[in-house]
Design a protein around this motif. Structure first.
Motif, short mmCIF file in Angstrom:
data_model
loop_
_atom_site.label_atom_id
_atom_site.label_comp_id
_atom_site.label_asym_id
_atom_site.label_seq_id
_atom_site.Cartn_x
_atom_site.Cartn_y
_atom_site.Cartn_z
N VAL A 144 4.22 1.42 2.60
CA VAL A 144 5.30 2.39 2.42
C VAL A 144 5.15 3.48 3.47
CG1 VAL A 144 6.26 4.16 0.88
CG2 VAL A 144 5.61 1.94 -0.04
N GLY A 145 6.24 3.78 4.11
CA GLY A 145 6.23 4.83 5.14
C GLY A 145 6.02 4.28 6.54
N ALA A 146 5.42 3.09 6.66
CA ALA A 146 5.18 2.50 7.98
C ALA A 146 6.19 1.38 8.25
CB ALA A 146 3.76 1.96 8.07
N ASP A 147 6.24 0.39 7.36
CA ASP A 147 7.17 -0.72 7.57
C ASP A 147 8.01 -1.01 6.32
OD1 ASP A 147 5.13 -1.78 6.03
OD2 ASP A 147 5.10 -3.70 7.05
N LEU A 148 8.00 -0.06 5.37
CA LEU A 148 8.75 -0.24 4.13
C LEU A 148 9.21 1.11 3.62
CD1 LEU A 148 9.41 -2.47 1.93
CD2 LEU A 148 7.37 -1.66 0.75
N SER A 149 10.50 1.23 3.35
CA SER A 149 11.04 2.48 2.79
C SER A 149 10.94 2.42 1.26
CB SER A 149 12.50 2.66 3.20
OG SER A 149 13.32 1.70 2.54
N TYR A 150 11.16 3.56 0.61
CA TYR A 150 11.14 3.56 -0.85
C TYR A 150 12.31 2.76 -1.41
CZ TYR A 150 7.19 6.68 -1.27
OH TYR A 150 5.93 7.20 -1.23
N ALA A 151 13.44 2.75 -0.74
CA ALA A 151 14.58 1.95 -1.18
C ALA A 151 14.24 0.46 -1.12
CB ALA A 151 15.81 2.25 -0.33
N GLU A 152 13.57 0.05 -0.06
CA GLU A 152 13.15 -1.35 0.07
C GLU A 152 12.10 -1.70 -0.98
OE1 GLU A 152 13.73 -2.20 4.81
OE2 GLU A 152 12.08 -0.88 4.18
N LEU A 153 11.20 -0.75 -1.27
CA LEU A 153 10.20 -0.96 -2.31
C LEU A 153 10.87 -1.18 -3.66
CD1 LEU A 153 7.34 -1.04 -3.47
CD2 LEU A 153 7.39 1.47 -3.53
N LEU A 154 11.87 -0.40 -3.95
CA LEU A 154 12.59 -0.56 -5.21
C LEU A 154 13.22 -1.94 -5.30
CD1 LEU A 154 13.37 0.89 -7.80
CD2 LEU A 154 15.41 1.72 -6.64
N ASP A 155 13.78 -2.43 -4.20
CA ASP A 155 14.34 -3.78 -4.17
C ASP A 155 13.26 -4.82 -4.46
OD1 ASP A 155 16.87 -2.82 -3.58
OD2 ASP A 155 16.68 -3.17 -1.41
N LEU A 156 12.07 -4.64 -3.86
CA LEU A 156 10.96 -5.58 -4.10
C LEU A 156 10.54 -5.58 -5.57
CD1 LEU A 156 8.53 -5.07 -1.08
CD2 LEU A 156 9.84 -7.11 -1.64
N ILE A 157 10.50 -4.40 -6.16
CA ILE A 157 10.10 -4.29 -7.57
C ILE A 157 11.05 -5.09 -8.45
CG2 ILE A 157 9.96 -2.68 -9.52
CD1 ILE A 157 8.79 -0.62 -7.47
N PHE A 158 12.36 -4.91 -8.24
CA PHE A 158 13.34 -5.60 -9.08
C PHE A 158 13.42 -7.09 -8.78
CE2 PHE A 158 15.01 -1.26 -9.76
CZ PHE A 158 14.95 -1.26 -11.14
N ALA A 159 13.01 -7.51 -7.59
CA ALA A 159 13.05 -8.92 -7.22
C ALA A 159 11.82 -9.69 -7.69
CB ALA A 159 13.19 -9.07 -5.71
N SER A 160 10.78 -8.98 -8.12
CA SER A 160 9.52 -9.61 -8.51
C SER A 160 9.51 -9.99 -9.98
CB SER A 160 8.35 -8.66 -8.22
OG SER A 160 8.30 -8.38 -6.84
N ASP A 161 8.81 -11.09 -10.28
CA ASP A 161 8.64 -11.50 -11.68
C ASP A 161 7.64 -10.61 -12.39
OD1 ASP A 161 10.37 -13.77 -11.49
OD2 ASP A 161 8.76 -14.84 -10.46
N HIS A 162 6.58 -10.19 -11.67
CA HIS A 162 5.54 -9.34 -12.22
C HIS A 162 5.21 -8.25 -11.22
CE1 HIS A 162 4.76 -12.38 -15.28
NE2 HIS A 162 4.78 -13.27 -14.31
N VAL A 163 5.02 -7.03 -11.73
CA VAL A 163 4.61 -5.91 -10.88
C VAL A 163 3.36 -5.31 -11.50
CG1 VAL A 163 5.25 -3.66 -9.95
CG2 VAL A 163 7.00 -5.44 -10.21
N ILE A 164 2.32 -5.18 -10.69
CA ILE A 164 1.03 -4.65 -11.16
C ILE A 164 0.69 -3.44 -10.31
CG2 ILE A 164 -1.41 -5.15 -11.51
CD1 ILE A 164 -0.53 -8.14 -11.65
N THR A 165 0.38 -2.34 -10.95
CA THR A 165 0.03 -1.12 -10.23
C THR A 165 -1.46 -0.86 -10.34
OG1 THR A 165 0.51 0.27 -12.15
CG2 THR A 165 2.31 -0.11 -10.59
N PHE B 160 0.86 -1.18 0.00
CA PHE B 160 0.00 0.00 0.00
C PHE B 160 0.90 1.23 0.00
CE2 PHE B 160 -2.85 -3.23 1.68
CZ PHE B 160 -4.01 -2.97 0.95
N LEU B 161 0.76 2.04 -1.04
CA LEU B 161 1.55 3.26 -1.15
C LEU B 161 1.02 4.33 -0.22
CD1 LEU B 161 1.89 3.27 -5.03
CD2 LEU B 161 3.53 2.41 -3.34
N GLU B 162 1.84 5.31 0.09
CA GLU B 162 1.41 6.39 0.96
C GLU B 162 0.19 7.07 0.35
OE1 GLU B 162 4.96 8.23 3.42
OE2 GLU B 162 5.37 8.29 1.26
N GLY B 163 -0.81 7.32 1.16
CA GLY B 163 -2.03 7.95 0.70
C GLY B 163 -3.06 6.97 0.17
#
Length: 74
Positions: free
Chosen positions: A52-73, A34-37
């Motif tokens: 994001v902002g509570a238990d996940l930083s933007y740097a960690e989010l970026l790592d998750l994005i690159f580690a995933s096979d599929h990303v859906i927004t 869940f993104l901020e807002g």
């Protein structure tokens, strides 16, 4: 089995929830961020949920994005 990351911010969770449930039933490893807002909503217990902002930083989010096979927004 694929690693699927859903990035959630949209106000209407119905379609996102249906697609996430489909991925879970298919045996995928599903994470939801869940993104901020963004409004949170209930997801299946098999989904790893982060905020994001509570238990996940933007740097960690970026790592998750690159580690995933599929990303859906949403």
């Amino acid at each position: 089995m694929a690693s699927v990351l859903h990035l959630l911010k949209g106000p209407d969770p119905a379609l996102a929830r249906a697609v996430i449930e489909h991925h879970v039933r298919a045996g995928d490893q599903v994470s939801a961020v869940f993104l901020e807002g963004g409004a949170g909503f209930e997801l299946p217990p098999a989904v790893r949920v982060r905020h994001v902002g509570a238990d996940l930083s933007y740097a960690e989010l970026l790592d998750l994005i690159f580690a995933s096979d599929h990303v859906i927004t949403w």
